[in-house]
Structure formats: C-alpha cells, structure tokens
Enzyme design. Sequence first.
Site, PDB file in Angstrom:
ATOM      1  CE  LYS A   1      -4.607   1.860  -0.610  1.00  0.00           C
ATOM      2  NZ  LYS A   1      -3.940   0.581  -0.298  1.00  0.00           N
TER       3      LYS A   1
ATOM      4  CB  SER B   1      -0.954   0.006   1.206  1.00  0.00           C
ATOM      5  OG  SER B   1      -2.053  -0.847   0.969  1.00  0.00           O
TER       6      SER B   1
ATOM      7  CE  LYS C   1      -1.634   3.951   2.886  1.00  0.00           C
ATOM      8  NZ  LYS C   1      -1.298   2.852   3.836  1.00  0.00           N
TER       9      LYS C   1
ATOM     10  CB  SER D   1      -4.321   1.708   3.978  1.00  0.00           C
ATOM     11  OG  SER D   1      -3.504   1.151   2.977  1.00  0.00           O
TER      12      SER D   1
END
Length: 387
Positions: free
Chosen positions: A68, A65, A228, A125
């Site tokens: 992202k 993730s 992130k 997320s």
Amino acid sequence: MLRRKFLLCAALFLFLFYGTAVPLWAQEAATTGIDLNAEAAVLMEAHGGKVLWAKNPDKELPMASVTKIMTLLLAVEAVEQGKASLEERVVASENAWEMGGSQIYLEPGEEFSLKEMLIAVAVGSANDASVAVAEHLMGSEEAFVEAMNRRVQEMGLKHTRFANCTGLPAKGHYTSAYDMAVILREALKYPLFRQLSSIYEYDLRGGKFKLWNTNKLLKWYQGVDAGKTGWTTEAKYCLASSAERDGLRLIAVVLGVPEPRGHFRESIKLYNYGFARYRAVNLLPAGAVVASLPVEKGVPPEVEVVTAERVAVVVPRGEERGFTTTYELPPRLKAPLAQHQAVGYCVVQKGGQEVHRVPLLAGREVKRASFLQQVNRVLNRVYGPGR
C-alpha cells in the site's frame, strides 16, 4: 605442480565469491554483526539513498500490505499533479466491497472523501478502501496496477512486481527490501504521504468506526513518522518505515520476519545501529535561494534559483568536517521557464571529490516577453526610462 594448481583454484574461488564485483554495502553488511531473523532487510539513509546495512537486499519476497506504500504514492502524486482532489467523493463499488482481510467494511455505493479513503488505507490498511481509491483514480484496479508497475520501471527497480493494490496473496506479486526502501524514499518526498502515514488513530463514520495505525513504532520509537506494516501467512511479518533524528532520516525495511511483533523489534535494531553510527551534515535547507540569474526575453527579467530539496550528506560519526558546496549554473537562462524547472545543480564535495548533488530549480514561473515588451526594453537601455 599440485600446489600450483591448488593455489590457482583457490585464487579463482576467492575472485568469484569475494571479488571486486561485490558491492561495498554488501561487504559492510557482512561485517556489522546485527542479528536479524528477517529473510531480507535494508537500512537506507533517505538523503542520498545510500544503503548503510543490508541482508539479502535483492531477494524477491511477498510483502503483504506494505504494497500500500505504492498505492498511496500514486494517489498522493495524483493529488500533487492536480489530477485529483482530497475533497472529491469516492464511491465504493461491489468489487471493493468484496475485498477480504483488513477493511473498513465498505458497502456498495457508500461514499467517503478521497482524503478519508486514503486515511483508511494508510492507518487501517483497508483493502476495500485501496480498491475503491484505485478504481476512482484509474477506472479499474487492473489499470491502477499497470500504473504501479510502470512507476516501478520508471524508478529503475528490477525486483518488484505488483499483481494488486492491496497486498493480498497473488501469484507474481513480490518486492525486495532494497526496492521497497527506494519506493518509500520516493513517497517521503510528499508531505501528504508523511501526514497520512503518521496518523495514529482516526474516527471514521462520525466516530462509529475507530482506526488504529498498525505501525506501532509511531508510539514505540522516537522519530518514526511514516511507514506501513504487512502480514500474511505467506509473507510473514513485514514493515517499511522511516524515522528522523537530528536531521538524519533513515529508512528501515524488514521482510519475512517469522514471529509476531518481530518486524518492530528488527526495525528498532536497524534504527539503533544507524543513529548510533551515522550523522547528517545539513548544508542547505530545501528551497534555499543560492543565486539570481538573468532570463533572456523573460518577464520578469531575472529569477531566483533555489534548492530542490535539503542539501545534506550522511557520514560516519567523526567525519562531519570538510564539506563544501559549488553551483553548476549557466550565466543566463532563456524564457519561458516553469516554476520549479531544473536549471542546474548544487554539488557537494570533500577533498576535491564529488560526494552528492542536488538539483537547483527556478523559484518562479518566467514568461516570455511579448514583442512590444522587448522593444520597450531596448528603448529603455538606449534612451533611459521615461523618454
């Protein structure tokens, strides 16, 4: 003869493996003594993009993730460019509803503002929100992914390719620690990105659904304000984050950490190293007025010149003195000028050597004077005003 051949072979070996082609940061990384379990890691200073420490910086790895960050970057740029508004409504499709992994459990047809969708991406997320945003901005996730890869090419990155906007496992979906540090550095230029990724908790659906930020360093490490996390079985634990202390902003990326919460511990090691050894020399703030230039045939006839970003250099502690700034600017400019159009550079030097440069921008829009305005100016110069 045998001794000579041995020495020649040894010299060739040393040249091939330790020759001048080895980047300086790689040589430094080999001698720092930081012990990391991550498959790859980079510590970068955000002001000039210099790598302060690295381990396998160009190794291509899945990033889960952490993907992202690029999803958010494209969305934030769309808002900044006026192509989208944070208040506009985003409707979840059936395709978004079908996303697995982390999610906010969107129902087909459910609506949120673009801002709330982006918060769901940055804080929770949410894979379903990521796809909903991608489809809203580009018409389809496929078109959005093409835009992600075009952006990578524009940034000159060689070890990143996206197959989706979520980070879910997919063939041909990878990045490197260095590339992701550059992507995060680009995202940090936008206050909206920092605002979104610094939110620690958020109430969605009128308080019925609570989001908690997966980046625990927001609470665990002083100065962390963006980043992130990512995790899949394939990618292991990953984190790209940023922290700022005393004007020094650092970016830490760790990929492929095997143990739970290890991506936090590894990032803290990098930050401790960076903040202990380096300092930022802040010379000018962002938006500082450094000159006022005449504008040929312009309305108004002159414009202030401002710095595009903070003018700063990062140096080892004890080497903060001796920096000077000079300005590379033309004697005059020509209309028309757009606001924030690049017109020159602020050059930072030490010991007569350039060490950094920052673009200088027009502080406001300057339109081209009409024919009558130009005639009136000539008459005023010849006869004086009021004649």
